[in-house]
Design a protein around this motif. Structure first.
Motif, PDB file in Angstrom:
ATOM      1  N   GLY A 141      -3.326  34.636 -26.047  1.00  0.00           N
ATOM      2  CA  GLY A 141      -4.129  33.560 -26.618  1.00  0.00           C
ATOM      3  C   GLY A 141      -5.098  34.025 -27.687  1.00  0.00           C
ATOM      4  N   LEU A 142      -5.371  35.332 -27.743  1.00  0.00           N
ATOM      5  CA  LEU A 142      -6.251  35.854 -28.794  1.00  0.00           C
ATOM      6  C   LEU A 142      -5.636  35.684 -30.178  1.00  0.00           C
ATOM      7  CD1 LEU A 142      -7.489  39.154 -27.089  1.00  0.00           C
ATOM      8  CD2 LEU A 142      -8.804  37.058 -27.453  1.00  0.00           C
ATOM      9  N   ASP A 143      -4.347  35.368 -30.221  1.00  0.00           N
ATOM     10  CA  ASP A 143      -3.641  35.218 -31.503  1.00  0.00           C
ATOM     11  C   ASP A 143      -3.669  33.778 -32.019  1.00  0.00           C
ATOM     12  OD1 ASP A 143      -1.903  36.844 -33.366  1.00  0.00           O
ATOM     13  OD2 ASP A 143      -0.541  35.166 -32.985  1.00  0.00           O
ATOM     14  N   ARG A 144      -4.358  32.871 -31.367  1.00  0.00           N
ATOM     15  CA  ARG A 144      -4.325  31.453 -31.717  1.00  0.00           C
ATOM     16  C   ARG A 144      -5.300  31.027 -32.801  1.00  0.00           C
ATOM     17  NH1 ARG A 144      -4.538  28.796 -25.886  1.00  0.00           N
ATOM     18  NH2 ARG A 144      -5.502  30.770 -25.486  1.00  0.00           N
ATOM     19  N   PHE A 145      -6.233  31.861 -33.150  1.00  0.00           N
ATOM     20  CA  PHE A 145      -7.277  31.447 -34.078  1.00  0.00           C
ATOM     21  C   PHE A 145      -6.794  31.483 -35.518  1.00  0.00           C
ATOM     22  CE2 PHE A 145      -9.356  33.123 -30.307  1.00  0.00           C
ATOM     23  CZ  PHE A 145     -10.133  32.032 -29.959  1.00  0.00           C
ATOM     24  N   PRO A 146      -7.179  30.487 -36.334  1.00  0.00           N
ATOM     25  CA  PRO A 146      -6.757  30.460 -37.731  1.00  0.00           C
ATOM     26  C   PRO A 146      -7.256  31.706 -38.472  1.00  0.00           C
ATOM     27  CG  PRO A 146      -7.852  28.404 -37.121  1.00  0.00           C
ATOM     28  CD  PRO A 146      -7.997  29.345 -35.979  1.00  0.00           C
ATOM     29  N   LEU A 147      -6.444  32.223 -39.348  1.00  0.00           N
ATOM     30  CA  LEU A 147      -6.745  33.382 -40.199  1.00  0.00           C
ATOM     31  C   LEU A 147      -6.868  34.684 -39.419  1.00  0.00           C
ATOM     32  CD1 LEU A 147      -9.371  31.769 -42.596  1.00  0.00           C
ATOM     33  CD2 LEU A 147      -6.901  31.977 -42.943  1.00  0.00           C
ATOM     34  N   LEU A 148      -6.634  34.663 -38.114  1.00  0.00           N
ATOM     35  CA  LEU A 148      -6.716  35.876 -37.313  1.00  0.00           C
ATOM     36  C   LEU A 148      -5.383  36.136 -36.631  1.00  0.00           C
ATOM     37  CD1 LEU A 148     -10.165  35.326 -35.573  1.00  0.00           C
ATOM     38  CD2 LEU A 148      -9.691  36.626 -37.655  1.00  0.00           C
ATOM     39  N   LYS A 149      -5.034  37.411 -36.542  1.00  0.00           N
ATOM     40  CA  LYS A 149      -3.808  37.816 -35.854  1.00  0.00           C
ATOM     41  C   LYS A 149      -4.158  38.918 -34.875  1.00  0.00           C
ATOM     42  CE  LYS A 149      -0.804  35.155 -37.545  1.00  0.00           C
ATOM     43  NZ  LYS A 149      -0.573  34.039 -36.684  1.00  0.00           N
ATOM     44  N   GLU A 151      -7.492  44.715 -30.843  1.00  0.00           N
ATOM     45  CA  GLU A 151      -7.854  44.693 -32.253  1.00  0.00           C
ATOM     46  C   GLU A 151      -7.438  43.347 -32.837  1.00  0.00           C
ATOM     47  OE1 GLU A 151      -5.708  48.023 -33.813  1.00  0.00           O
ATOM     48  OE2 GLU A 151      -7.033  49.496 -32.850  1.00  0.00           O
ATOM     49  N   ILE A 152      -8.330  42.745 -33.605  1.00  0.00           N
ATOM     50  CA  ILE A 152      -8.049  41.459 -34.248  1.00  0.00           C
ATOM     51  C   ILE A 152      -7.994  41.694 -35.753  1.00  0.00           C
ATOM     52  CG2 ILE A 152      -8.788  39.063 -34.536  1.00  0.00           C
ATOM     53  CD1 ILE A 152      -8.207  39.831 -31.617  1.00  0.00           C
ATOM     54  N   ILE A 153      -6.884  41.297 -36.350  1.00  0.00           N
ATOM     55  CA  ILE A 153      -6.694  41.482 -37.791  1.00  0.00           C
ATOM     56  C   ILE A 153      -7.066  40.179 -38.486  1.00  0.00           C
ATOM     57  CG2 ILE A 153      -5.013  41.993 -39.589  1.00  0.00           C
ATOM     58  CD1 ILE A 153      -3.395  43.434 -37.312  1.00  0.00           C
ATOM     59  N   GLY A 154      -7.914  40.286 -39.492  1.00  0.00           N
ATOM     60  CA  GLY A 154      -8.342  39.097 -40.220  1.00  0.00           C
ATOM     61  C   GLY A 154      -8.386  39.368 -41.701  1.00  0.00           C
ATOM     62  N   LEU A 155      -9.258  38.665 -42.356  1.00  0.00           N
ATOM     63  CA  LEU A 155      -9.460  38.902 -43.775  1.00  0.00           C
ATOM     64  C   LEU A 155     -10.008  40.307 -43.966  1.00  0.00           C
ATOM     65  CD1 LEU A 155     -11.097  35.473 -44.599  1.00  0.00           C
ATOM     66  CD2 LEU A 155      -8.749  36.177 -45.089  1.00  0.00           C
ATOM     67  N   PRO A 156      -9.768  40.921 -45.126  1.00  0.00           N
ATOM     68  CA  PRO A 156     -10.292  42.265 -45.349  1.00  0.00           C
ATOM     69  C   PRO A 156     -11.792  42.325 -45.039  1.00  0.00           C
ATOM     70  CG  PRO A 156      -8.847  41.625 -47.137  1.00  0.00           C
ATOM     71  CD  PRO A 156      -9.018  40.414 -46.265  1.00  0.00           C
ATOM     72  N   MET A 157     -12.191  43.383 -44.363  1.00  0.00           N
ATOM     73  CA  MET A 157     -13.564  43.649 -43.945  1.00  0.00           C
ATOM     74  C   MET A 157     -13.997  42.765 -42.768  1.00  0.00           C
ATOM     75  SD  MET A 157     -14.230  46.099 -45.964  1.00  0.00           S
ATOM     76  CE  MET A 157     -15.973  46.394 -45.772  1.00  0.00           C
ATOM     77  N   LEU A 158     -13.120  41.859 -42.307  1.00  0.00           N
ATOM     78  CA  LEU A 158     -13.470  40.995 -41.184  1.00  0.00           C
ATOM     79  C   LEU A 158     -12.584  41.247 -39.966  1.00  0.00           C
ATOM     80  CD1 LEU A 158     -14.185  37.624 -43.016  1.00  0.00           C
ATOM     81  CD2 LEU A 158     -15.830  39.336 -42.212  1.00  0.00           C
ATOM     82  N   GLU A 159     -12.006  42.453 -39.878  1.00  0.00           N
ATOM     83  CA  GLU A 159     -11.197  42.787 -38.719  1.00  0.00           C
ATOM     84  C   GLU A 159     -12.108  42.847 -37.501  1.00  0.00           C
ATOM     85  OE1 GLU A 159     -11.230  44.687 -41.490  1.00  0.00           O
ATOM     86  OE2 GLU A 159      -9.231  44.387 -42.333  1.00  0.00           O
ATOM     87  N   GLY A 160     -11.655  42.261 -36.409  1.00  0.00           N
ATOM     88  CA  GLY A 160     -12.488  42.168 -35.227  1.00  0.00           C
ATOM     89  C   GLY A 160     -12.010  43.037 -34.084  1.00  0.00           C
TER      90      GLY A 160
END
Length: 196
Positions: free
Chosen positions: A67-75, A95-104
């Motif tokens: 379910g961590l993969d459900r958020f928009p713009l995040l993988k 690890e959450i991949i997002g926009l550059p510099m916004l990896e969570g």
């Protein structure tokens, strides 16, 4: 083909379970059961050297993890479960991949207590959520060193109320590079050991 190779073939291309449909899950669960039947480590909790280390998730049926993969713009990036047997600690790191510099990053620290030759009770103690760059994250091992040293992280670093936690995990297969676990919520986990 070995039972391990059959399982690895069944989970190939399923992105840790994110891309698995019901038919895929049936095939994977069947391959898992067949591999569990050949478990070379009958008492996995006594095999401390095999169990200890950083494990990367290959496949799961856990809805909370997937379910961590459900958020928009995040993988969902890599997911690790790092076991520190001498301290009876386990660290889950996603690890959450997002926009550059916004990896969570989402991390949960827990202690565990063996209750049989293959089952541990798990008590969640601390959760850390934040941007990888603000947490100075580059590897699970480094993050764990910081956690164990007592470092507090911003923006979200909080204790988890132990209350009525009833989490447990059965280790149903363990060898030098594959571990299979089954959790109290019916989820299955297939992990591979990271080589240092």
């Amino acid at each position: 083909m070995s039972k391990k190779a059959e399982l690895l073939e069944a989970i190939a291309g399923k992105n840790r379970g994110l891309l698995a449909n019901e038919i895929d899950n049936v095939k994977v669960l069947s391959a898992i059961q067949q591999l569990e039947d050949t478990n070379p480590t009958k008492n996995p909790l006594e095999a401390k050297d095999l169990l200890n280390g950083d494990w990367r998730l290959l496949y799961t049926t856990s809805k909370s993890l997937l379910g961590l993969d459900r958020f928009p713009l995040l993988k969902l990036g890599q997911i690790y479960q790092c076991i520190r047997v001498p301290q009876a600690k386990v660290y889950n790191i996603a690890e959450i991949i997002g926009l550059p510099m916004l990896e969570g990053l989402v991390s949960v620290a827990a202690s565990f207590e063996p209750v049989s030759e293959r089952r541990v009770n798990v008590m969640f103690e601390r959760s850390i959520v934040g941007l990888q760059r603000l947490l100075s994250y580059n590897t699970p091992a480094k993050l764990i060193q910081q956690i164990e040293s007592g470092k507090k992280f911003l923006p979200l670093d909080f204790k988890i109320d132990r209350g009525d936690q009833k989490g447990w995990l059965d280790i149903t297969y363990l060898d030098e590079d594959i571990r299979i676990g089954r959790g109290n919520e019916g989820s299955v986990f297939v992990l591979t050991k990271e080589v240092a």
